[in-house]
Design a protein around this motif. Structure first.
Motif, PDB file in Angstrom:
ATOM      1  N   TRP A  45      18.593  40.529  45.725  1.00 54.66           N
ATOM      2  CA  TRP A  45      18.658  39.116  46.101  1.00 54.66           C
ATOM      3  C   TRP A  45      19.969  38.468  45.654  1.00 54.66           C
ATOM      4  CZ3 TRP A  45      13.209  36.778  44.676  1.00 54.66           C
ATOM      5  CH2 TRP A  45      12.222  37.406  45.460  1.00 54.66           C
ATOM      6  N   ILE A  46      20.657  39.078  44.691  1.00 55.66           N
ATOM      7  CA  ILE A  46      21.884  38.487  44.145  1.00 55.66           C
ATOM      8  C   ILE A  46      23.032  38.666  45.132  1.00 55.66           C
ATOM      9  CG2 ILE A  46      23.572  38.580  42.273  1.00 55.66           C
ATOM     10  CD1 ILE A  46      21.241  39.461  40.427  1.00 55.66           C
ATOM     11  N   MET A  47      23.677  37.539  45.450  1.00 52.87           N
ATOM     12  CA  MET A  47      24.777  37.528  46.415  1.00 52.87           C
ATOM     13  C   MET A  47      26.134  37.441  45.726  1.00 52.87           C
ATOM     14  SD  MET A  47      22.881  34.762  48.864  1.00 52.87           S
ATOM     15  CE  MET A  47      24.118  34.674  50.136  1.00 52.87           C
ATOM     16  N   GLU A  48      26.164  36.832  44.534  1.00 56.00           N
ATOM     17  CA  GLU A  48      27.436  36.600  43.846  1.00 56.00           C
ATOM     18  C   GLU A  48      27.167  36.378  42.359  1.00 56.00           C
ATOM     19  OE1 GLU A  48      30.209  32.722  43.894  1.00 56.00           O
ATOM     20  OE2 GLU A  48      29.983  33.676  45.857  1.00 56.00           O
ATOM     21  N   GLY A  49      28.041  36.933  41.515  1.00 57.84           N
ATOM     22  CA  GLY A  49      27.927  36.731  40.077  1.00 57.84           C
ATOM     23  C   GLY A  49      26.880  37.629  39.437  1.00 57.84           C
ATOM     24  N   GLN A  50      26.558  37.294  38.198  1.00 53.87           N
ATOM     25  CA  GLN A  50      25.565  38.032  37.436  1.00 53.87           C
ATOM     26  C   GLN A  50      24.594  37.034  36.792  1.00 53.87           C
ATOM     27  OE1 GLN A  50      27.970  40.356  34.759  1.00 53.87           O
ATOM     28  NE2 GLN A  50      28.238  41.973  36.273  1.00 53.87           N
ATOM     29  N   PRO A  51      23.814  36.313  37.626  1.00 49.86           N
ATOM     30  CA  PRO A  51      22.920  35.302  37.062  1.00 49.86           C
ATOM     31  C   PRO A  51      21.862  35.923  36.151  1.00 49.86           C
ATOM     32  CG  PRO A  51      22.412  35.698  39.371  1.00 49.86           C
ATOM     33  CD  PRO A  51      23.670  36.462  39.061  1.00 49.86           C
ATOM     34  N   VAL A  52      21.624  35.255  35.034  1.00 54.66           N
ATOM     35  CA  VAL A  52      20.599  35.684  34.084  1.00 54.66           C
ATOM     36  C   VAL A  52      19.523  34.606  34.079  1.00 54.66           C
ATOM     37  CG1 VAL A  52      20.091  36.196  31.669  1.00 54.66           C
ATOM     38  CG2 VAL A  52      22.259  36.951  32.689  1.00 54.66           C
ATOM     39  N   ALA A  53      18.304  34.995  34.440  1.00 53.27           N
ATOM     40  CA  ALA A  53      17.195  34.036  34.514  1.00 53.27           C
ATOM     41  C   ALA A  53      16.180  34.310  33.404  1.00 53.27           C
ATOM     42  CB  ALA A  53      16.524  34.129  35.873  1.00 53.27           C
ATOM     43  N   ARG A  54      15.572  33.216  32.960  1.00 55.32           N
ATOM     44  CA  ARG A  54      14.510  33.299  31.947  1.00 55.32           C
ATOM     45  C   ARG A  54      13.396  32.346  32.348  1.00 55.32           C
ATOM     46  NH1 ARG A  54      16.888  31.574  26.513  1.00 55.32           N
ATOM     47  NH2 ARG A  54      17.467  29.805  27.800  1.00 55.32           N
ATOM     48  N   CYS A  55      12.194  32.590  31.833  1.00 53.87           N
ATOM     49  CA  CYS A  55      11.046  31.798  32.260  1.00 53.87           C
ATOM     50  C   CYS A  55       9.991  31.745  31.158  1.00 53.87           C
ATOM     51  CB  CYS A  55      10.456  32.447  33.514  1.00 53.87           C
ATOM     52  SG  CYS A  55       9.143  31.509  34.277  1.00 53.87           S
ATOM     53  N   ARG A  56       9.159  30.697  31.191  1.00 58.22           N
ATOM     54  CA  ARG A  56       7.997  30.614  30.308  1.00 58.22           C
ATOM     55  C   ARG A  56       6.895  29.861  31.036  1.00 58.22           C
ATOM     56  NH1 ARG A  56       6.692  30.957  24.736  1.00 58.22           N
ATOM     57  NH2 ARG A  56       8.080  32.718  25.008  1.00 58.22           N
ATOM     58  N   HIS A  57       5.774  30.523  31.241  1.00 59.89           N
ATOM     59  CA  HIS A  57       4.576  29.891  31.791  1.00 59.89           C
ATOM     60  C   HIS A  57       3.944  29.111  30.646  1.00 59.89           C
ATOM     61  CE1 HIS A  57       0.223  29.824  32.610  1.00 59.89           C
ATOM     62  NE2 HIS A  57       0.601  29.660  33.864  1.00 59.89           N
ATOM     63  N   TRP A  58       3.649  27.824  30.857  1.00 57.15           N
ATOM     64  CA  TRP A  58       3.072  27.060  29.750  1.00 57.15           C
ATOM     65  C   TRP A  58       1.698  26.476  30.045  1.00 57.15           C
ATOM     66  CZ3 TRP A  58       1.940  21.891  30.002  1.00 57.15           C
ATOM     67  CH2 TRP A  58       2.538  21.159  31.016  1.00 57.15           C
ATOM     68  N   SER A  59       1.271  26.474  31.308  1.00 52.77           N
ATOM     69  CA  SER A  59      -0.070  25.978  31.617  1.00 52.77           C
ATOM     70  C   SER A  59      -0.478  26.416  33.011  1.00 52.77           C
ATOM     71  CB  SER A  59      -0.111  24.449  31.514  1.00 52.77           C
ATOM     72  OG  SER A  59      -1.452  23.981  31.632  1.00 52.77           O
ATOM     73  N   GLY A  60      -1.779  26.345  33.272  1.00 46.72           N
ATOM     74  CA  GLY A  60      -2.284  26.690  34.593  1.00 46.72           C
ATOM     75  C   GLY A  60      -3.567  25.943  34.898  1.00 46.72           C
ATOM     76  N   SER A  61      -3.888  25.866  36.179  1.00 44.24           N
ATOM     77  CA  SER A  61      -5.103  25.170  36.606  1.00 44.24           C
ATOM     78  C   SER A  61      -6.336  26.004  36.273  1.00 44.24           C
ATOM     79  CB  SER A  61      -5.050  24.878  38.105  1.00 44.24           C
ATOM     80  OG  SER A  61      -5.042  26.081  38.843  1.00 44.24           O
TER      81      SER A  61
END
Length: 167
Positions: free
Chosen positions: A25-41
Motif C-alpha cells: 500500500w505504501i507509495m512513497e517514503g517509509q511511514p511508521v504507523a502505531r495504534c491503540r484500541h481503547w474502547s468498543g461497543s
C-alpha cells in the motif's frame, strides 16, 4: 459481570503499539504507523482507537465505516470522485466501508478513529425496516394527537395519515 457505564481516555497521551502499513500500500517514503484500541461497543461492531503515522504516502482500504478526528499534525487525503482535502487538528472526516483513499502525511499525524464494522444485509435490512416502522408509528401517534387537539373531522384523518406515510 457488568460493564462500566462509560470508558474515557486521554487521546493525546495514549501509548501506541506498532501497526505497520501493508508494504504493497505504501507509495512513497517509509511511514511508521502505531495504534491503540481503547474502547468498543457492547455489541462488538464499533471500536474507538488512536492511530498515528510518520511522513509518507500510501493507499488505505476501509473495510468498515471510519470516522476520524485529527488530534495533531496533518494529512492530505484523496479518493475516487472526491476532491483532495487537508485534514488538520480539529478536522473530522467519514471514510465509507469498502472504499480506498490515498493518504499523504507530510510530517506526522495523530487521529482518533471510530470504526464500525459493516453488518450483513440479513441484519441491516430488517433493522432498517424496523426503524422505518417506528418512524411511521411515531407519525401516526402525532397525527392522532393533532386530531384530538385540533378536532379534525373523522373523514380528514385518513388523508392526514396518508400524507404522513408517504413522507
Amino acid at each position: 459481570m457488568s460493564r462500566a457505564p462509560f470508558d474515557a481516555a486521554s487521546l493525546a497521551s495514549l501509548d501506541l503499539d506498532p501497526a505497520p502499513i501493508r508494504p504493497e500500500w505504501i507509495m512513497e517514503g517509509q511511514p511508521v504507523a502505531r495504534c491503540r484500541h481503547w474502547s468498543g461497543s457492547s455489541d462488538g461492531t464499533t471500536s474507538a482507537m488512536v492511530w498515528d503515522c510518520t511522513a509518507g504516502r500510501f493507499r488505505w482500504f476501509f473495510g468498515g465505516d471510519e470516522i476520524v478526528h485529527i488530534i495533531e499534525g496533518e494529512v492530505i487525503v484523496s479518493g475516487e470522485g472526491t476532491a483532495t482535502r487537508r485534514l488538520g487538528p480539529g478536522d473530522a472526516a467519514l471514510f465509507r466501508a469498502g472504499t480506498w483513499s490515498t493518504w499523504h502525511v507530510p510530517h506526522y499525524v495523530r487521529k482518533h478513529a471510530i470504526c464500525r464494522d459493516s453488518l450483513p444485509a440479513a441484519i441491516t435490512l430488517p433493522l432498517r425496516a424496523t426503524r422505518r416502522a417506528a418512524r411511521i408509528l411515531s407519525r401516526i401517534r402525532e397525527a392522532l394527537a393533532s386530531r384530538a387537539t385540533l378536532h379534525l373531522p373523522a373523514g380528514r384523518l385518513p388523508l392526514a395519515l396518508a400524507v404522513l406515510l408517504a413522507a
